[in-house]
Design an enzyme around this catalytic site. Structure first.
Site, PDB file in Angstrom:
ATOM      1  N   GLY A 215      -1.046 -16.658  -2.847  1.00  0.00           N
ATOM      2  CA  GLY A 215       0.197 -16.324  -3.535  1.00  0.00           C
ATOM      3  C   GLY A 215       0.956 -17.579  -3.904  1.00  0.00           C
TER       4      GLY A 215
ATOM      5  N   ASP B 282      -3.887 -17.168  -6.623  1.00  0.00           N
ATOM      6  CA  ASP B 282      -2.945 -16.120  -7.017  1.00  0.00           C
ATOM      7  C   ASP B 282      -3.619 -15.254  -8.068  1.00  0.00           C
ATOM      8  OD1 ASP B 282      -0.501 -14.624  -7.465  1.00  0.00           O
ATOM      9  OD2 ASP B 282       0.615 -16.391  -6.810  1.00  0.00           O
TER      10      ASP B 282
ATOM     11  N   ASP C 299      -7.687 -11.543  -6.131  1.00  0.00           N
ATOM     12  CA  ASP C 299      -6.875 -10.510  -5.485  1.00  0.00           C
ATOM     13  C   ASP C 299      -6.976 -10.704  -3.978  1.00  0.00           C
ATOM     14  OD1 ASP C 299      -5.794  -8.217  -4.366  1.00  0.00           O
ATOM     15  OD2 ASP C 299      -6.739  -6.850  -5.797  1.00  0.00           O
ATOM     16  N   MET C 300      -5.856 -10.996  -3.324  1.00  0.00           N
ATOM     17  CA  MET C 300      -5.872 -11.297  -1.885  1.00  0.00           C
ATOM     18  C   MET C 300      -6.270 -10.092  -1.038  1.00  0.00           C
ATOM     19  SD  MET C 300      -1.791 -11.626  -1.168  1.00  0.00           S
ATOM     20  CE  MET C 300      -0.636 -10.324  -1.661  1.00  0.00           C
TER      21      MET C 300
ATOM     22  N   HIS D  97       6.136 -10.797   3.552  1.00  0.00           N
ATOM     23  CA  HIS D  97       7.354  -9.975   3.619  1.00  0.00           C
ATOM     24  C   HIS D  97       7.479  -9.021   2.426  1.00  0.00           C
ATOM     25  CE1 HIS D  97      10.314 -12.844   1.264  1.00  0.00           C
ATOM     26  NE2 HIS D  97       9.260 -12.527   0.560  1.00  0.00           N
TER      27      HIS D  97
END
Length: 352
Positions: free
Chosen positions: A196, A219, A239-240, A257
């Site tokens: 990210g 990312d 895509d994580m 978060h």
């Protein structure tokens, strides 16, 4: 008599504080106005206390209206007023006003412009509806703007630029606090994947501070497509939730978060797969809430961030240490430690 005096004082304080809620929007509106006009930059570049007349001329502002804006900001200690001569005073910079510089090292101007944009302000009107809803994960942001945060950002280039600038602005501050506060976290790390990583701001600061690190900025494809090119950083799209490039360590700053526990565990399991079993680790830079610590101003920022996540993301939240422990254990990490920084975020090192 003592109890009555305390009650009277509390009531008096309440009467003052309630006005801060009645007109609370005035502060963010004035600060946004100051950034858009370039007030902080103009006064900083002037180099000495700047008279209102010269400030008004430089900014092409109506003097009496500018005076009212400056009077507000001096009272709020954003700027200070100093005598120039017997008859004239001028405005000077402060550490707080330097946070409003458009290009300053400690600037938060881009973040303020993002959070005060109509796109990010509109969701707050639906916060009570969000709290009342059960089983509905549509965010107030999506209600207000027709798409969730990520889809809206991808579809709207102007907002995407605003968002990326804000994330880069926070990255500069937070990464510097991490580098200064706990540089030992990066000892022995030869390769680091920033999950990210956005436009690569955070990773570029890290590889500059620790030049032995080979960086991978990871990312979504449309995000890394506009990231800066660098000899020491490889930009990788993906895509994580599916897979993460292999490295000695995974770096996650203000990513987890945005997601609920179940999604966090999925991401963290992919992180665990990407690092060596013997010497690998995941470096998480996030807020850690302390719910029972009253009067902690930095902790209060964490609580405000948590409500912002409720308004802007579908499932995001800030976590307590107990909640962090849960998602890490469920992801297969056997131990972790927490290191403080001077920023609102702390550093969590998690090991397989």
């Amino acid at each position: 008599m003592g109890d009555m005096e305390v009650t009277v004082k509390e009531e008096a304080r309440a009467e003052i504080k309630i006005w801060n809620y009645v007109l609370g929007y005035a502060k963010i509106a004035v600060v946004k106005c100051a950034i858009e006009l370039g007030i902080a930059d103009t006064i900083e570049n002037y180099g000495s206390p700047m008279p209102l007349s010269e400030l008004a001329t430089a900014l092409r502002c109506e003097p009496s209206r500018l005076h009212r804006i400056m009077r507000f900001m001096v009272h709020d200690r954003i700027f200070k007023q100093e005598p120039i001569n017997q008859h004239t005073v001028g405005f000077s910079s402060t550490p707080l006003s330097r946070c409003l510089l458009k290009g300053g090292e400690k600037s938060m101007a881009a973040f303020i412009l993002l959070m005060s944009s109509p796109t990010c302000l509109a969701p707050w009107h639906s916060l009570s509806a969000r709290v009342l809803e059960t089983g509905n994960n549509i965010s107030p942001f999506e209600v207000a703007n027709g798409k969730d945060l990520w889809s809206y950002t991808e579809a709207n280039p102007d907002f995407r630029e605003l968002f990326n600038n804000a994330m880069g602005c926070d990255a500069r501050l937070t990464v510097q606090a991490t580098i200064e506060g706990c540089p030992e976290v990066f000892d022995g790390v030869e390769s680091l994947v920033d999950v990210g990583g956005g436009n690569g701001t955070a990773l570029s600061l890290l590889v500059k501070a620790f030049p032995w690190i080979r960086g991978i900025n990871f990312d979504l494809p449309h995000v890394v497509a506009v990231a800066a090119k660098s000899d020491s950083i490889e930009n990788v799209g993906g895509d994580m939730f599916m897979s993460i490039p292999n490295a000695d360590a995974v770096f996650l700053m203000w990513v987890l978060h945005d997601w609920d526990d179940e999604e966090c565990i999925k991401i963290l399991k992919k992180c665990r797969e990407a690092i060596p079993e013997d010497k690998g680790k995941v470096i998480i830079v996030e807020a850690v809430l302390e719910e029972d610590k009253e009067g902690d101003e930095l902790g209060g920022v964490g609580l405000m961030l948590d409500t912002a996540l409720m308004a802007i993301t579908n499932k995001g939240k800030e976590r307590t240490l107990k909640e962090w422990s849960y998602v890490l254990r469920q992801s297969g990490f056997t131990r972790f430690n927490v290191k403080p920084t001077r920023a609102v975020q702390l550093v969590i090192e998690a090991y397989p």
